[in-house]
Design a protein around this motif. Structure first.
Motif, PDB file in Angstrom:
ATOM      1  N   VAL A 131       0.853  -1.188   0.000  1.00  8.65           N
ATOM      2  CA  VAL A 131       0.000   0.000   0.000  1.00  8.65           C
ATOM      3  C   VAL A 131       0.887   1.234   0.000  1.00  8.65           C
ATOM      4  O   VAL A 131       1.641   1.472   0.941  1.00  8.65           O
ATOM      5  N   ARG A 132       0.794   2.030  -1.070  1.00  4.97           N
ATOM      6  CA  ARG A 132       1.613   3.237  -1.201  1.00  4.97           C
ATOM      7  C   ARG A 132       1.009   4.404  -0.423  1.00  4.97           C
ATOM      8  O   ARG A 132       1.728   5.206   0.161  1.00  4.97           O
ATOM      9  N   SER A 133      -0.287   4.537  -0.444  1.00  4.43           N
ATOM     10  CA  SER A 133      -0.972   5.590   0.311  1.00  4.43           C
ATOM     11  C   SER A 133      -2.432   5.214   0.434  1.00  4.43           C
ATOM     12  O   SER A 133      -2.947   4.402  -0.341  1.00  4.43           O
ATOM     13  N   ARG A 134      -3.109   5.810   1.405  1.00  4.82           N
ATOM     14  CA  ARG A 134      -4.532   5.512   1.605  1.00  4.82           C
ATOM     15  C   ARG A 134      -5.191   6.686   2.317  1.00  4.82           C
ATOM     16  O   ARG A 134      -4.528   7.469   2.988  1.00  4.82           O
ATOM     17  N   VAL A 135      -6.507   6.785   2.148  1.00  3.52           N
ATOM     18  CA  VAL A 135      -7.287   7.786   2.854  1.00  3.52           C
ATOM     19  C   VAL A 135      -8.649   7.182   3.168  1.00  3.52           C
ATOM     20  O   VAL A 135      -9.184   6.379   2.390  1.00  3.52           O
ATOM     21  N   ALA A 136      -9.187   7.536   4.335  1.00  2.00           N
ATOM     22  CA  ALA A 136     -10.479   6.994   4.769  1.00  2.00           C
ATOM     23  C   ALA A 136     -11.571   8.030   4.543  1.00  2.00           C
ATOM     24  O   ALA A 136     -11.438   9.189   4.940  1.00  2.00           O
ATOM     25  N   PHE A 137     -12.657   7.608   3.886  1.00  2.00           N
ATOM     26  CA  PHE A 137     -13.798   8.469   3.627  1.00  2.00           C
ATOM     27  C   PHE A 137     -14.949   8.067   4.551  1.00  2.00           C
ATOM     28  O   PHE A 137     -15.257   6.884   4.673  1.00  2.00           O
ATOM     29  N   PRO A 138     -15.605   9.039   5.178  1.00  2.00           N
ATOM     30  CA  PRO A 138     -16.710   8.699   6.085  1.00  2.00           C
ATOM     31  C   PRO A 138     -17.932   8.193   5.336  1.00  2.00           C
ATOM     32  O   PRO A 138     -18.132   8.503   4.162  1.00  2.00           O
ATOM     33  N   LEU A 139     -18.749   7.432   6.042  1.00  2.89           N
ATOM     34  CA  LEU A 139     -20.056   7.017   5.548  1.00  2.89           C
ATOM     35  C   LEU A 139     -21.119   7.904   6.198  1.00  2.89           C
ATOM     36  O   LEU A 139     -20.937   8.377   7.321  1.00  2.89           O
ATOM     37  N   GLY A 140     -22.192   8.127   5.474  1.00  6.65           N
ATOM     38  CA  GLY A 140     -23.235   8.982   6.020  1.00  6.65           C
ATOM     39  C   GLY A 140     -24.422   9.065   5.078  1.00  6.65           C
ATOM     40  O   GLY A 140     -24.628   8.170   4.248  1.00  6.65           O
ATOM     41  N   PHE A 141     -25.177  10.135   5.181  1.00  8.65           N
ATOM     42  CA  PHE A 141     -26.372  10.298   4.368  1.00  8.65           C
ATOM     43  C   PHE A 141     -26.223  11.479   3.411  1.00  8.65           C
ATOM     44  O   PHE A 141     -25.761  12.553   3.793  1.00  8.65           O
ATOM     45  N   ALA A 142     -26.636  11.246   2.167  1.00  4.38           N
ATOM     46  CA  ALA A 142     -26.684  12.293   1.158  1.00  4.38           C
ATOM     47  C   ALA A 142     -28.121  12.757   1.006  1.00  4.38           C
ATOM     48  O   ALA A 142     -29.052  11.939   1.058  1.00  4.38           O
ATOM     49  N   CYS A 143     -28.298  14.049   0.802  1.00  2.00           N
ATOM     50  CA  CYS A 143     -29.639  14.597   0.621  1.00  2.00           C
ATOM     51  C   CYS A 143     -29.539  15.891  -0.171  1.00  2.00           C
ATOM     52  O   CYS A 143     -28.440  16.438  -0.343  1.00  2.00           O
ATOM     53  N   PRO A 144     -30.644  16.410  -0.680  1.00  2.00           N
ATOM     54  CA  PRO A 144     -30.610  17.707  -1.375  1.00  2.00           C
ATOM     55  C   PRO A 144     -30.177  18.812  -0.418  1.00  2.00           C
ATOM     56  O   PRO A 144     -30.334  18.701   0.802  1.00  2.00           O
ATOM     57  N   ARG A 145     -29.664  19.911  -0.960  1.00  2.00           N
ATOM     58  CA  ARG A 145     -29.148  20.999  -0.130  1.00  2.00           C
ATOM     59  C   ARG A 145     -30.220  21.596   0.788  1.00  2.00           C
ATOM     60  O   ARG A 145     -29.923  22.028   1.886  1.00  2.00           O
ATOM     61  N   GLY A 146     -31.478  21.624   0.339  1.00  2.00           N
ATOM     62  CA  GLY A 146     -32.525  22.240   1.141  1.00  2.00           C
ATOM     63  C   GLY A 146     -33.200  21.308   2.118  1.00  2.00           C
ATOM     64  O   GLY A 146     -34.180  21.692   2.772  1.00  2.00           O
TER      65      GLY A 146
ATOM     66  N   GLN B 270     -12.755  20.808   5.586  1.00  2.00           N
ATOM     67  CA  GLN B 270     -13.488  22.066   5.457  1.00  2.00           C
ATOM     68  C   GLN B 270     -14.997  21.844   5.565  1.00  2.00           C
ATOM     69  O   GLN B 270     -15.715  22.688   6.082  1.00  2.00           O
ATOM     70  N   ASP B 271     -15.449  20.683   5.054  1.00  2.00           N
ATOM     71  CA  ASP B 271     -16.877  20.368   5.100  1.00  2.00           C
ATOM     72  C   ASP B 271     -17.299  19.699   6.403  1.00  2.00           C
ATOM     73  O   ASP B 271     -18.424  19.224   6.522  1.00  2.00           O
ATOM     74  N   ASP B 272     -16.350  19.621   7.359  1.00  2.00           N
ATOM     75  CA  ASP B 272     -16.625  18.970   8.644  1.00  2.00           C
ATOM     76  C   ASP B 272     -17.005  17.512   8.481  1.00  2.00           C
ATOM     77  O   ASP B 272     -17.781  16.956   9.261  1.00  2.00           O
ATOM     78  N   ALA B 273     -16.446  16.873   7.459  1.00  2.00           N
ATOM     79  CA  ALA B 273     -16.646  15.447   7.282  1.00  2.00           C
ATOM     80  C   ALA B 273     -15.391  14.734   7.758  1.00  2.00           C
ATOM     81  O   ALA B 273     -14.369  14.788   7.100  1.00  2.00           O
ATOM     82  N   PRO B 274     -15.388  14.132   8.961  1.00  2.00           N
ATOM     83  CA  PRO B 274     -14.179  13.555   9.516  1.00  2.00           C
ATOM     84  C   PRO B 274     -13.617  12.459   8.630  1.00  2.00           C
ATOM     85  O   PRO B 274     -14.340  11.661   8.068  1.00  2.00           O
ATOM     86  N   ALA B 275     -12.316  12.449   8.476  1.00  2.00           N
ATOM     87  CA  ALA B 275     -11.673  11.447   7.629  1.00  2.00           C
ATOM     88  C   ALA B 275     -10.312  11.119   8.181  1.00  2.00           C
ATOM     89  O   ALA B 275      -9.712  11.915   8.917  1.00  2.00           O
ATOM     90  N   GLY B 276      -9.815   9.947   7.820  1.00  2.00           N
ATOM     91  CA  GLY B 276      -8.478   9.572   8.238  1.00  2.00           C
ATOM     92  C   GLY B 276      -7.442  10.256   7.384  1.00  2.00           C
ATOM     93  O   GLY B 276      -7.715  10.701   6.270  1.00  2.00           O
ATOM     94  N   PRO B 277      -6.199  10.388   7.877  1.00  2.00           N
ATOM     95  CA  PRO B 277      -5.155  11.071   7.125  1.00  2.00           C
ATOM     96  C   PRO B 277      -4.709  10.261   5.925  1.00  2.00           C
ATOM     97  O   PRO B 277      -4.886   9.038   5.881  1.00  2.00           O
ATOM     98  N   VAL B 278      -4.109  10.936   4.944  1.00  2.00           N
ATOM     99  CA  VAL B 278      -3.494  10.236   3.822  1.00  2.00           C
ATOM    100  C   VAL B 278      -2.176   9.679   4.318  1.00  2.00           C
ATOM    101  O   VAL B 278      -1.338  10.413   4.846  1.00  2.00           O
ATOM    102  N   THR B 279      -1.979   8.382   4.193  1.00  2.00           N
ATOM    103  CA  THR B 279      -0.744   7.748   4.681  1.00  2.00           C
ATOM    104  C   THR B 279      -0.046   7.054   3.532  1.00  2.00           C
ATOM    105  O   THR B 279      -0.635   6.829   2.493  1.00  2.00           O
TER     106      THR B 279
END
Length: 314
Positions: free
Chosen positions: A159-174, A305-314
């Motif tokens: 593994v050369r590098s990796r990043v963790a993306f959070p899971l959650g809910f998507a919805c329209p902006r309004g 910036q979007d307050d979506a917690p994620a793991g660092p790029v390693t």
């Protein structure tokens, strides 16, 4: 052209085409010449390389061994020629990248654009495969490096590098939930949900989390395609359980909102850049890997910036 014997060229093509006739058409060589070279090799090796069936040619166990070795020889030769080109200072080359379909809209277009802008002589060959097939394809020499989602611990891959993306809910902006910050699964229960279905890996994750918290979703629709799910969310049919990676481009364009799911038991989706541990990569391949790492770092910054917690790029 590979500097290998005519027999090996003929053998590889027959193995790929599973037919002497089709191999002859592809190579524009008489079928009798191909057959003669194969028979001569089988005589020298004292073992058949093909089973001759009414439907065509099928590799024997010995043939499979030779085919695997030949694939590695050709891959090693490609690596050698690229390294020689770099020593000679030639500003060109090509990199074979394997990736899952999920990245075809969010990372790969940006990668291609950056490579072309910085190194216009470099060609990036991208093969889209099922995520579960990428490991074996990489080890068989079909790619130089690969992007893999949620890679298992594998001794044969580095593994050369990796990043963790959070899971959650998507919805329209309004949507009422689109207020920013994380939320619990129970907070989503009052709203219609587009439930991810197999073969999407998110399907089993969502079912497990809902069962653990005793949440019964209000099902508006079910879909097994991420693009279809996003279209339904954009149309206001319901919210849906996805990863931040799935909706990143829509979030950046202001089309959708994403709220990461809170809770100690909520997993992340990991994106990793991997290579065959036994292969020495060219400088061109390293360059592409570094650009991918830069893009992943950019994504991490955007998630912060979007307050979506994620793991660092390693």
């Amino acid at each position: 052209m590979y500097p290998f014997s005519r027999f090996l060229t003929y053998f590889m093509e027959v193995a790929r085409q599973k037919s002497i006739r089709r191999a002859a058409e592809e190579l524009r060589i008489a079928g009798s010449a191909i057959n003669r070279h194969i028979l001569l090799a089988e005589d020298q090796l004292q073992t058949p390389l093909f089973e001759r069936l009414p439907t065509g040619m099928r590799l024997t166990a010995a043939g499979e061994l030779l085919y695997g070795c030949a694939r590695r020889w050709m891959t090693d030769y490609d690596d050698l020629t690229r390294q020689i080109d770099e020593v000679k200072g030639i500003r060109r080359g090509q990199v074979d990248l394997l990736a899952p379909e999920a990245l075809s809209r969010v990372l790969l277009p940006e990668l291609i654009a950056r490579v072309q802008a910085r190194h216009p002589g470099v060609v990036l060959n991208i093969s889209i495969l099922e995520n579960k097939r990428i490991r074996q394809a990489l080890l068989s020499g079909e790619g130089d490096i690969a992007l893999v989602l949620d890679p298992e611990e594998m001794r044969d891959l580095l593994v050369r590098s990796r990043v963790a993306f959070p899971l959650g809910f998507a919805c329209p902006r309004g949507h009422p939930l689109a207020r920013g910050g994380s939320l619990g699964l129970a907070q989503c229960a009052p709203y219609p949900v587009i439930v991810p279905e197999p073969p999407l890996a998110l399907s089993s994750v969502f079912s497990r989390l809902a069962a653990a918290e005793h949440v019964v979703p209000m099902v508006a629709a079910r879909a097994n395609n991420v693009q279809m799910i996003k279209s339904l969310v954009a149309e206001g049919v319901g919210i849906s359980f996805l990863s931040y990676l799935d909706v990143m481009s829509e979030v950046m364009r202001g089309e959708l909102a994403f709220m990461p799911l809170s809770g100690a038991d909520v997993p992340h989706l990991t994106l990793a850049v991997v290579q065959d541990r036994t292969r020495q990569l060219s400088r061109t391949t390293h360059m592409v890997g570094n650009i991918i790492r830069d893009i992943m770092t950019q994504y991490l910054r955007k998630m912060t910036q979007d307050d979506a917690p994620a793991g660092p790029v390693t």
